[in-house]
Write an enzyme that holds these catalytic residues in place. Structure first.
Site, short mmCIF file in Angstrom:
data_model
loop_
_atom_site.label_atom_id
_atom_site.label_comp_id
_atom_site.label_asym_id
_atom_site.label_seq_id
_atom_site.Cartn_x
_atom_site.Cartn_y
_atom_site.Cartn_z
N GLU A 154 1.59 -5.87 -17.73
CA GLU A 154 1.79 -4.50 -18.20
C GLU A 154 2.51 -4.46 -19.54
O GLU A 154 2.34 -3.53 -20.33
CB GLU A 154 2.58 -3.71 -17.15
CG GLU A 154 2.44 -2.21 -17.30
CD GLU A 154 2.96 -1.46 -16.09
OE1 GLU A 154 2.23 -0.60 -15.58
OE2 GLU A 154 4.09 -1.74 -15.64
N LYS A 186 -5.75 7.04 -13.54
CA LYS A 186 -5.16 8.23 -12.92
C LYS A 186 -5.92 9.49 -13.34
O LYS A 186 -6.20 10.36 -12.51
CB LYS A 186 -3.69 8.36 -13.32
CG LYS A 186 -2.80 7.25 -12.77
CD LYS A 186 -1.36 7.47 -13.20
CE LYS A 186 -0.45 6.34 -12.73
NZ LYS A 186 0.96 6.54 -13.17
N HIS A 190 -6.40 -26.25 -2.86
CA HIS A 190 -7.62 -26.42 -2.05
C HIS A 190 -8.61 -25.28 -2.28
O HIS A 190 -9.65 -25.21 -1.62
CB HIS A 190 -7.25 -26.53 -0.57
CG HIS A 190 -6.46 -27.76 -0.27
ND1 HIS A 190 -7.02 -28.88 0.30
CD2 HIS A 190 -5.16 -28.06 -0.49
CE1 HIS A 190 -6.09 -29.82 0.44
NE2 HIS A 190 -4.96 -29.34 -0.03
#
Length: 447
Positions: A289, A424, A310
């Site tokens: 961010e 948003k 793995h």
């Protein structure tokens, strides 16, 4: 005194020491911007001197509220998203017994802290409410505005449930709001209902807020020593003022940016201790961010080794060489487990008999670092003496200050997040939120 250490020798096959040190003047300028508040985003620099400026009275108040919640609640739900939950989650997970939630209830040592508001999962919230229906629980709701969608939904649901189960008067004693000092929906509600409150300072952004009441209260409720956490951060604050190679933040920030300029665009934060999984999640938000803007930024990823060796190990060893690793190495474990001998030795592990499990883990760490360096993956190592409050405080502040320096080296504003608002706006338009009528009409034409 033991402290965290940074080692960058295993990047020198990719960038030279001279290339790293050539960035020191830029780092010195970045550090000056942080200390004097002369750079982009300078209205969000309250975290820089936060450890040294945190008053004892605030810590005492947090401890007292945590004590009250622990006395009345089996569980406390911390409601928040992003920086309003990840820091506390990271510290609590790092310090907790891995199986504490499965142990018998009634353990007076610790109140379990649960989390909500970090997603919009209907099943998650339904299952949480079902779990809490016969429990004594409290709420810490963290939101500057009180209207952020994810935590606001969770708080509406859990507030109603708590008031039904405990009564409105008792619920008001078990709800703590961490919010704006004067304005916003949550501040208004807290004033009307008489909730205990703590303030989210205007000059501290969410991803830098773990050392404020946002992180400190849930951590204290979980039974951990917030004074030691702050003390560790204070030590690191004092150790990171110099604009030279004695400053570990300068070393880390210049090295990662030298690698970025050499074409290494992805940083993988590696841990070999499963308790650090959510520390990696906190770190990803902090750097993603802060740096990912203006078409720039090192992409932050995190892995848990040896587990992810793995699954991701092949790509890291032999994939595209656009990556580098930063390994968090924990020197001492809290507990001891010795590998036993077995007479049949069908698994062939008797050569490990008598060794600590952590010795095997350390050799897996060393062996992997050597293999990855041989595979042209530059490695930095951040060594932490132990998973204790004081060292986690150091580590948090180290990464925060390094992030500020690194953001300025990238020539971005490390303290805003304009891109976060895009989803948003679309979500509000799709849900036909009042005030978004034009956006709703426009977005429906795209579907």
């Amino acid at each position: 005194m033991e402290t965290i250490k940074v080692n960058v020798k295993d990047v020198l096959q990719t960038v030279t020491g001279e290339q790293i040190q050539a960035l020191n003047p830029e780092a010195a300028s970045a550090l000056e911007k942080l200390h004097k508040g002369t750079g982009l985003g300078n209205d969000f620099l309250g975290w820089v001197n936060l450890p040294s400026e945190t008053p004892d009275s605030l810590l005492a108040d947090i401890e007292a509220v945590a004590k009250d919640l622990r006395a009345s609640c089996e569980y406390v739900v911390a409601i928040g998203i992003g920086g309003s939950y990840l820091g506390a989650k990271a510290v609590i997970e790092a310090l907790s017994d891995s199986f504490a939630p499965l142990r018998a209830q009634g353990d007076a040592r610790r109140t379990n802290v649960l989390f909500a508001g970090q997603n919009i999962g209907e099943d998650y919230l339904n299952e949480l409410q079902d779990f809490l229906k016969d429990k004594n629980f409290g709420i810490i709701v963290i939101s500057k505005s009180g209207t952020t969608t994810e935590p606001a939904i969770a708080f509406r649901l859990l507030k109603e449930q708590l008031e039904k189960q405990a009564g409105k008067a008792e619920a008001s004693k078990r709800i703590v709001a961490i919010t704006d000092a004067k304005k916003g929906a949550l501040r208004q509600l807290a004033t009307e209902e008489g909730y205990k409150t703590f303030v989210i300072a205007d000059n501290v952004g969410g991803r830098f807020s773990v050392l404020t009441p946002v992180g400190l209260l849930p951590i204290a409720v979980a039974g951990f020593d917030i004074r030691k956490l702050i003390e560790g951060a204070r030590r690191m604050e004092a150790a990171t003022n110099a604009a030279d190679d004695t400053n570990p933040c300068v070393v880390y920030a210049t090295t990662r940016n030298a690698l970025y300029r050499a074409g290494r665009k992805i940083e993988i934060l590696v841990n070999y201790n499963p308790k650090l999984h959510f520390f990696g999640e906190w770190w990803k938000q902090l750097y993603g961010e802060s740096e990912g803007k203006d078409g720039k930024g090192i992409f932050p990823a995190a892995v848990d080794f040896s587990t992810d060796l793995h699954s991701m190990g092949q790509w890291i060893q032999d994939g595209e060489r656009t990556i580098f690793e930063t390994v968090i190495s924990v020197e001492k474990t809290d507990k001891e487990t010795i590998i036993p001998s077995d007479e049949a030795n069908l698994d062939g592990l008797n050569y490990l008999a008598g060794k600590h499990v952590d010795e095997v883990n350390k050799m897996a760490e060393l062996g992997t670092r050597l293999a990855h360096v041989d595979g042209s993956v530059p490695n930095m190592q951040v060594t932490v003496p132990a998973l204790k409050e004081e060292y986690l405080g150091e580590l948090i502040y180290f990464f925060e200050k390094s992030c500020g320096i690194s953001g300025y080296l990238l020539d971005v504003n490390p303290f805003n997040q304009p891109g976060v608002e895009a989803y948003k706006r679309n979500m509000f338009a799709l849900l036909a939120k009042p005030g978004y009528e034009a956006e709703t009409e426009a977005i429906r034409k795209r579907l």
